[in-house]
Design an enzyme around this catalytic site. Structure first.
Site, mmCIF file in Angstrom:
data_model
loop_
_atom_site.group_PDB
_atom_site.id
_atom_site.type_symbol
_atom_site.label_atom_id
_atom_site.label_comp_id
_atom_site.label_asym_id
_atom_site.label_seq_id
_atom_site.Cartn_x
_atom_site.Cartn_y
_atom_site.Cartn_z
ATOM 1 N N VAL A 38 0.809 -1.286 -0.066
ATOM 2 C CA VAL A 38 0.078 0.062 0.013
ATOM 3 C C VAL A 38 0.772 1.352 -0.117
ATOM 4 C CG1 VAL A 38 -1.689 1.276 1.267
ATOM 5 C CG2 VAL A 38 -1.943 -1.175 1.145
ATOM 6 N N LYS A 96 -14.501 0.332 5.223
ATOM 7 C CA LYS A 96 -13.516 -0.473 4.733
ATOM 8 C C LYS A 96 -13.615 -2.075 5.229
ATOM 9 C CE LYS A 96 -9.613 -2.333 3.115
ATOM 10 N NZ LYS A 96 -9.533 -2.521 1.894
ATOM 11 N N GLY A 103 -8.698 -15.988 0.662
ATOM 12 C CA GLY A 103 -7.721 -15.596 1.472
ATOM 13 C C GLY A 103 -6.890 -14.337 1.420
ATOM 14 N N CYS A 140 -5.527 -9.515 3.307
ATOM 15 C CA CYS A 140 -6.736 -8.434 4.019
ATOM 16 C C CYS A 140 -8.086 -9.484 4.486
ATOM 17 C CB CYS A 140 -7.081 -7.482 2.609
ATOM 18 S SG CYS A 140 -5.872 -6.404 2.815
ATOM 19 N N ARG A 163 0.644 -14.117 2.178
ATOM 20 C CA ARG A 163 0.100 -13.874 3.488
ATOM 21 C C ARG A 163 -1.559 -14.747 3.265
ATOM 22 N NH1 ARG A 163 1.007 -7.644 4.443
ATOM 23 N NH2 ARG A 163 0.734 -7.734 2.082
#
Ligand code: NAI
Length: 434
Positions: A21, A209, A262, A265, A333
């Site tokens: 990000v 979000k 997955g 986030c 991740r």
């Protein structure tokens, strides 16, 4: 886009955190004409960025960073305060991983703020791009003990693999603040972008979000559940999702059945929202079940391999194509691919894996060996499981693949291949809902 930097009103901006990000945010803001300094506390990462090496795979980011560095709009420093001391706007792009109880671990985030607090100039705006639970901005403003520093919540919606496009052509820009004036100052930074701007309270921005990610996770779980029903009943998930997608109230995006969701986030943001709801005494059963059903779906995906190569087989060599959480990224991740392979490892399957962006064995997997050649990966295998949707997989010679396997079993969890074509080649084919 390459080689060109848009001119315009410039602000001095610090970006704290040079991850997916932060680096995208910093490079894109520099491209829009701002003077940007990106800071990270990982000195090796900063040195590598200074040398022009991007520490992860994101299409187009290396060219964009190189362009804006050349035009002196972007530079890198070690230590958050070194970026913030000369800036008016401070974008926090810091990790917010999950704690064991599912809630968000805000320690990196709080550490980043503490590092810059003493150097913030009067009237600075701290802009939070990290995904944080509702209540964080308000609590932060209360603990700052500086009335001349303002907090704006500006959640990020980019998706890895499309990060630059998502940043420069956003579906919306959300700005949460306790004063419209602060949101308007941040909105000006984005004045060259063509996107609806929603100004709200801190609380709404933070909830937007988490809700967006929880909703997308729920949508994927719903599609995966229908895919399972298709398998039981003989219907075809591709036809079903196209058929419902024509309805504008449903929409056709984000409708691909897969091994389970997955990534960096969805899992943590879903558990964080569920935990937040619990902390307010609200029983968010729908979301809790979405999270549980995803685990069940990952089990079902692993069971597809076990159906073709039973756990008591004398030969249990499985080739896996795709390790990252989706195509177009190197991010591992909470990758569903890894989660499925862990389940197979637990049943003593021997695993060889290939991924276009992963070249080393993974610490998350006990014994799986990563090869850099998709053909070597399948040699002598009893099953091939396709776990991500890289377009490159479709270009491979599947006849040669079938020939080199001991048993030509294909488990296509992303429906990359055509069943009839694969069966004609000689594969026993299992897709996802087809
Ligand atoms: P990341 O893990 O890729 O990057 C975080 C960076 O912050 C690392 O380079 C780390 O070294 C650095 N860092 C940690 N503490 C620091 C400190 N005190 N000072 C300076 N640098 C420090 O994380 P990523 O993926 O960029 O995510 C950041 C936030 O954005 C998270 O809250 C995430 O949920 C959110 N987000 C992530 C998206 C994604 O697709 N990765 C999309 C939208 C939001």
């Amino acid at each position: 886009m390459q080689g060109e930097v848009l001119e315009g009103t410039m602000a001095k901006i610090a970006v704290i955190g040079a991850g997916y990000v932060g680096l995208t945010t910093g490079a894109c803001l520099a491209y829009l004409g701002h003077d940007v300094v990106i800071a990270d506390n990982n000195d090796d990462r900063v040195e590598s960025l200074k040398a022009g090496v991007i520490p992860f795979f994101e299409p187009g980011l290396d060219e964009l960073v190189s362009d804006v560095v050349k035009s002196k709009k972007l530079s890198f420093v070690s230590g958050a305060s070194n970026a913030s001391k000369n800036a008016e706007f401070h974008f926090l792009c810091l990790p917010t991983p999950a704690r064991t109880d599912g809630s968000s671990d805000l320690s990196y985030f709080e550490e980043g703020i503490n590092e810059i607090l003493s150097v913030l100039q009067p009237n600075s705006i701290v802009i939070n791009k990290s995904t944080v639970p509702l209540g964080t901005a308000k609590r932060l403003q209360g603990t700052l003990e500086r009335t001349d520093v303002h907090i704006v919540s500006n959640p990020e919606f980019l998706s890895e693999g499309n990060a630059i496009r998502d940043f420069l052509e956003p579906s919306r820009i959300v700005l949460g603040a306790n004063s419209r004036e602060h949101s308007e100052r941040v909105a000006k930074l984005y004045s060259k972008l063509n996107a609806p701007i929603l100004m709200s309270s801190w609380e709404s921005a933070e909830l937007i979000k988490h809700t967006a990610n929880a909703f997308l996770a729920m949508k994927l779980t719903f599609v995966n559940e229908i895919a399972t029903l298709c398998e039981i009943t003989g219907a075809n998930i591709k036809d079903v999702t196209v058929g419902i997608g024509y309805d504008p109230r449903i929409g056709s995006d984000y409708m691909n059945a897969g091994p389970g969701w997955g990534g960096s986030c969805f899992p943590k943001d879903s558990t964080s929202l569920a935990q937040l709801a619990r902390s307010f005494g609200f029983d968010f059963t729908l979301l809790e079940h979405t999270i549980d059903l995803n685990q069940k779906h990952l089990d079902r995906t692993a069971q597809k391999v076990q159906r073709l190569v039973p756990t008591d087989s004398p030969h249990k060599k499985v080739a896996a194509w795709g390790l990252t959480f989706k195509a177009g990224t190197d991010d591992l991740r909470y990758s569903p691919a890894v989660e499925v392979l862990k389940r197979l490892e637990a049943d003593d399957y021997e695993i060889l894996a290939f991924d276009p962006t992963v070249k080393q064995n993974l610490t998350q997997l006990a014994s799986a060996v990563v090869t850099d050649d998709p053909y070597e990966c399948v040699n002598g295998a009893d099953a091939l499981i396709v776990l991500t949707e890289w377009k490159d997989f479709k270009l491979l010679d599947m006849k040669a693949v079938a020939k080199s396997m001991r048993n030509a079993n294909l488990i296509d969890t992303r429906n990359v291949f055509n069943r009839i074509e694969m069966e004609e080649i000689g594969f026993t084919y299992i897709g996802m809902g087809i």
